[in-house]
Design an enzyme around this catalytic site. Structure first.
Site, PDB file in Angstrom:
ATOM      1  N   LYS A  11      20.398  77.001 116.472  1.00  0.00           N
ATOM      2  CA  LYS A  11      19.246  77.917 116.369  1.00  0.00           C
ATOM      3  C   LYS A  11      19.661  79.189 115.640  1.00  0.00           C
ATOM      4  O   LYS A  11      20.844  79.555 115.601  1.00  0.00           O
ATOM      5  CB  LYS A  11      18.687  78.278 117.754  1.00  0.00           C
ATOM      6  CG  LYS A  11      19.646  79.066 118.671  1.00  0.00           C
ATOM      7  CD  LYS A  11      19.495  80.573 118.629  1.00  0.00           C
ATOM      8  CE  LYS A  11      20.737  81.289 119.016  1.00  0.00           C
ATOM      9  NZ  LYS A  11      21.091  82.406 119.497  1.00  0.00           N
ATOM     10  N   PRO A  95      29.603  75.519 114.372  1.00  0.00           N
ATOM     11  CA  PRO A  95      30.730  76.380 114.725  1.00  0.00           C
ATOM     12  C   PRO A  95      30.601  76.914 116.156  1.00  0.00           C
ATOM     13  O   PRO A  95      29.493  77.135 116.643  1.00  0.00           O
ATOM     14  CB  PRO A  95      30.652  77.526 113.716  1.00  0.00           C
ATOM     15  CG  PRO A  95      29.774  77.067 112.628  1.00  0.00           C
ATOM     16  CD  PRO A  95      28.886  75.994 113.176  1.00  0.00           C
ATOM     17  N   ALA A  97      31.136  79.478 119.438  1.00  0.00           N
ATOM     18  CA  ALA A  97      31.045  80.922 119.733  1.00  0.00           C
ATOM     19  C   ALA A  97      30.596  81.686 118.484  1.00  0.00           C
ATOM     20  O   ALA A  97      31.201  82.660 118.073  1.00  0.00           O
ATOM     21  CB  ALA A  97      32.370  81.464 120.264  1.00  0.00           C
ATOM     22  N   GLY A  99      27.016  82.324 117.742  1.00  0.00           N
ATOM     23  CA  GLY A  99      25.671  82.910 117.787  1.00  0.00           C
ATOM     24  C   GLY A  99      24.617  81.896 117.379  1.00  0.00           C
ATOM     25  O   GLY A  99      23.469  82.237 117.115  1.00  0.00           O
ATOM     26  N   GLY A 102      25.397  76.609 119.882  1.00  0.00           N
ATOM     27  CA  GLY A 102      25.967  75.251 119.825  1.00  0.00           C
ATOM     28  C   GLY A 102      26.131  74.630 121.198  1.00  0.00           C
ATOM     29  O   GLY A 102      25.659  73.512 121.444  1.00  0.00           O
ATOM     30  N   ASP A 137      19.805  80.311 126.628  1.00  0.00           N
ATOM     31  CA  ASP A 137      19.307  79.679 125.403  1.00  0.00           C
ATOM     32  C   ASP A 137      18.964  78.194 125.591  1.00  0.00           C
ATOM     33  O   ASP A 137      18.391  77.577 124.695  1.00  0.00           O
ATOM     34  CB  ASP A 137      20.368  79.770 124.281  1.00  0.00           C
ATOM     35  CG  ASP A 137      20.337  81.111 123.548  1.00  0.00           C
ATOM     36  OD1 ASP A 137      19.334  81.839 123.665  1.00  0.00           O
ATOM     37  OD2 ASP A 137      21.324  81.409 122.850  1.00  0.00           O
TER      38      ASP A 137
HETATM   39  C1  CDM Z   1      22.390  86.178 122.308  1.00  0.00           C
HETATM   40  C2  CDM Z   1      21.522  84.962 122.564  1.00  0.00           C
HETATM   41  O1  CDM Z   1      22.209  83.777 122.161  1.00  0.00           O
HETATM   42  C3  CDM Z   1      20.273  85.065 121.703  1.00  0.00           C
HETATM   43  O2  CDM Z   1      19.576  83.870 121.570  1.00  0.00           O
HETATM   44  C4  CDM Z   1      21.130  84.837 124.024  1.00  0.00           C
HETATM   45  O3  CDM Z   1      20.479  86.021 124.477  1.00  0.00           O
HETATM   46  C5  CDM Z   1      22.317  84.538 124.917  1.00  0.00           C
HETATM   47  O4  CDM Z   1      22.153  83.282 125.432  1.00  0.00           O
HETATM   48  P1  CDM Z   1      23.338  82.456 126.158  1.00  0.00           P
HETATM   49  O5  CDM Z   1      24.555  82.435 125.330  1.00  0.00           O
HETATM   50  O6  CDM Z   1      22.707  81.153 126.575  1.00  0.00           O
HETATM   51  O7  CDM Z   1      23.598  83.389 127.388  1.00  0.00           O
HETATM   52  P2  CDM Z   1      24.079  83.037 128.884  1.00  0.00           P
HETATM   53  O8  CDM Z   1      25.110  81.958 128.838  1.00  0.00           O
HETATM   54  O9  CDM Z   1      22.882  82.841 129.748  1.00  0.00           O
HETATM   55  O10 CDM Z   1      24.748  84.430 129.285  1.00  0.00           O
HETATM   56  C6  CDM Z   1      25.988  84.851 128.795  1.00  0.00           C
HETATM   57  C7  CDM Z   1      26.133  86.329 129.134  1.00  0.00           C
HETATM   58  O11 CDM Z   1      25.321  87.105 128.244  1.00  0.00           O
HETATM   59  C8  CDM Z   1      24.677  88.162 128.923  1.00  0.00           C
HETATM   60  N1  CDM Z   1      23.217  88.032 128.765  1.00  0.00           N
HETATM   61  C9  CDM Z   1      22.652  86.864 128.327  1.00  0.00           C
HETATM   62  C10 CDM Z   1      21.293  86.754 128.157  1.00  0.00           C
HETATM   63  C11 CDM Z   1      20.489  87.892 128.467  1.00  0.00           C
HETATM   64  N2  CDM Z   1      19.159  87.839 128.326  1.00  0.00           N
HETATM   65  N3  CDM Z   1      21.055  89.027 128.903  1.00  0.00           N
HETATM   66  C12 CDM Z   1      22.413  89.131 129.049  1.00  0.00           C
HETATM   67  O12 CDM Z   1      22.913  90.176 129.431  1.00  0.00           O
HETATM   68  C13 CDM Z   1      25.135  88.101 130.361  1.00  0.00           C
HETATM   69  O13 CDM Z   1      26.223  88.965 130.476  1.00  0.00           O
HETATM   70  C14 CDM Z   1      25.628  86.683 130.527  1.00  0.00           C
HETATM   71  O14 CDM Z   1      26.667  86.605 131.462  1.00  0.00           O
HETATM   72  N1  ATP Z   2      29.581  71.928 124.071  1.00  0.00           N
HETATM   73  C1  ATP Z   2      30.173  73.095 123.706  1.00  0.00           C
HETATM   74  N2  ATP Z   2      30.249  73.414 122.407  1.00  0.00           N
HETATM   75  C2  ATP Z   2      30.800  74.587 122.043  1.00  0.00           C
HETATM   76  N3  ATP Z   2      31.340  75.461 122.896  1.00  0.00           N
HETATM   77  C3  ATP Z   2      31.286  75.199 124.197  1.00  0.00           C
HETATM   78  C4  ATP Z   2      30.688  73.995 124.661  1.00  0.00           C
HETATM   79  N4  ATP Z   2      30.758  74.016 125.996  1.00  0.00           N
HETATM   80  C5  ATP Z   2      31.354  75.134 126.354  1.00  0.00           C
HETATM   81  N5  ATP Z   2      31.715  75.855 125.288  1.00  0.00           N
HETATM   82  C6  ATP Z   2      32.367  77.187 125.358  1.00  0.00           C
HETATM   83  O1  ATP Z   2      31.307  78.146 125.288  1.00  0.00           O
HETATM   84  C7  ATP Z   2      31.668  79.291 124.506  1.00  0.00           C
HETATM   85  C8  ATP Z   2      30.512  79.686 123.576  1.00  0.00           C
HETATM   86  O2  ATP Z   2      30.264  78.651 122.690  1.00  0.00           O
HETATM   87  P1  ATP Z   2      28.872  78.444 121.906  1.00  0.00           P
HETATM   88  O3  ATP Z   2      29.233  77.726 120.662  1.00  0.00           O
HETATM   89  O4  ATP Z   2      27.847  77.836 122.782  1.00  0.00           O
HETATM   90  O5  ATP Z   2      28.467  79.962 121.612  1.00  0.00           O
HETATM   91  P2  ATP Z   2      27.288  80.601 120.812  1.00  0.00           P
HETATM   92  O6  ATP Z   2      26.962  79.781 119.592  1.00  0.00           O
HETATM   93  O7  ATP Z   2      27.636  82.028 120.593  1.00  0.00           O
HETATM   94  O8  ATP Z   2      26.066  80.492 121.808  1.00  0.00           O
HETATM   95  P3  ATP Z   2      24.833  81.484 121.998  1.00  0.00           P
HETATM   96  O9  ATP Z   2      24.225  81.680 120.639  1.00  0.00           O
HETATM   97  O10 ATP Z   2      23.934  80.685 122.937  1.00  0.00           O
HETATM   98  O11 ATP Z   2      25.372  82.725 122.615  1.00  0.00           O
HETATM   99  C9  ATP Z   2      32.964  78.927 123.795  1.00  0.00           C
HETATM  100  O12 ATP Z   2      33.940  79.771 124.295  1.00  0.00           O
HETATM  101  C10 ATP Z   2      33.268  77.469 124.160  1.00  0.00           C
HETATM  102  O13 ATP Z   2      34.609  77.265 124.521  1.00  0.00           O
END
Ligand code: CDM
Ligand code: ATP
Length: 285
Positions: A11, A95, A97, A99, A102, A137
């Site tokens: 996304k 990729p 972590a 944004g 994934g 998410d």
């Molecule tokens: C940055 C975004 O990816 C934008 O779409 C989302 O807001 C975050 O979504 P996400 O990675 O699924 O987040 P979560 O796994 O629920 O939360 C990770 C951490 O982000 C912070 N968190 C997340 C969502 C939110 N509305 N407020 C927060 O403060 C919290 O510290 C939480 O412990």
């Molecule tokens: N299926 C998975 N794929 C990728 N990372 C994963 C998975 N499960 C757990 N993780 C862990 O979750 C953390 C965040 O990965 P992810 O790729 O979901 O982040 P992100 O794209 O920043 O997500 P968001 O946009 O929801 O914040 C990483 O540190 C990774 O080790």
């Protein structure tokens, strides 16, 4: 034995606004999210024993209970008393972590796939509620399409898809923790909040220039301040001619929207000088 396949697309956030910090530590958000055509792929197959086994070609993600796809399988299995096992193979393309949600999309695909594999017949709304237990998410990743997300991200309203265009994604070689970015965010530091109604208006009129003008993400400044390379990528994309440029989610991936095909190669090549992970994709409309 039959196999089930699910695509888990990435996304991007066209708008990400934060209204306030909540009592539960999460932030109240107002976002517009949409899917792009860069996806992981999950293959799910019954196991003859009552166990969840996860494998992946990617060497850099956990394959145990830390993996969101594993957590999704465990959650749906325990909640509905399923006494069967599953082997999940995760073909990781998004990729990590980055944004791009994934991990959340993998969790969503696992819930959707296991709902089919185990013939649970759960409606989408119930899968979205389950998904919210795994991450903010995840409900959107179950819903797909384009949606406004409120609350901590789990309250969804589907809206018109964006006008078709090219999306160039560039991820610098740094991993950003979403919790860290929200932790450093101060709502009083926000100078200008992006407008959700303005973006919705652009989408409903299918106006590409207005969509580009309405892009906004209040988390951008936190990540840009900490990682100057993200700012460099933004500047490079703008210079190379992308029509709209924004960081996705908490970063560090930056996306550039490009309407004309002849411009895409220029943006792609300019970015390749900065980072290895550059993708040219389409919106999933
Ligand atoms: C940055 C975004 O990816 C934008 O779409 C989302 O807001 C975050 O979504 P996400 O990675 O699924 O987040 P979560 O796994 O629920 O939360 C990770 C951490 O982000 C912070 N968190 C997340 C969502 C939110 N509305 N407020 C927060 O403060 C919290 O510290 C939480 O412990
Ligand atoms: N299926 C998975 N794929 C990728 N990372 C994963 C998975 N499960 C757990 N993780 C862990 O979750 C953390 C965040 O990965 P992810 O790729 O979901 O982040 P992100 O794209 O920043 O997500 P968001 O946009 O929801 O914040 C990483 O540190 C990774 O080790």
């Amino acid at each position: 034995m039959s196999k089930i396949y699910e695509k888990a697309p990435a996304k991007i956030n066209l708008v990400l606004d934060v209204l306030r910090k909540r009592e539960d530590g999460f932030h109240e958000v107002e976002m517009i999210m949409t899917m792009v055509d860069l996806a992981d792929r999950l293959e799910m197959e019954e196991l003859p024993r009552d166990q969840i086994v996860l494998s992946s070609q990617a060497g850099f993600i956990p394959l145990d209970e830390k993996n969101l796809a594993f957590q999704a399988a465990r959650l749906i299995k325990e909640r509905y008393g399923v006494k069967r096992g599953v082997y999940i193979h995760l073909d990781k393309q998004i990729p990590v972590a980055a944004g791009l949600a994934g991990g959340s999309s993998d969790a969503a695909a696992a819930l959707k796939g296991l709902n089919r594999l185990w013939d649970l017949r759960l409606p989408r709304e119930e899968l979205e509620l389950l998904g919210a237990e795994l991450g903010s998410d995840v409900p959107f990743c179950i819903r797909g399409g384009t949606a406004v997300a409120r609350g901590r991200g789990e309250k969804l309203e589907s809206v018109s898809p964006p006008p078709q265009c090219w999306v160039v994604l560039a991820k610098p070689p740094i991993n950003v923790s979403t919790a860290d970015v929200y932790g450093k965010f101060r709502v009083n530091d926000v100078k200008r909040h992006p407008s959700v109604p303005r973006m919705l208006d652009a989408l409903s009129r299918q106006s590409f220039p207005d969509m580009c003008a309405a892009l906004g993400n209040v988390l951008e400044n936190v990540t840009l301040h900490r990682y100057p390379e993200v700012r460099q990528i933004k500047e490079c994309m703008i210079k190379a001619g992308a029509d709209g440029v924004l960081m996705s989610g908490s970063g560090p991936t930056v996306f550039g929207l490009v309407s004309k095909e002849m411009k895409v190669a220029r943006v792609y090549n300019a970015l390749r000088g900065f980072c290895k992970e550059v993708f040219v994709v389409r919106m999933l409309t």
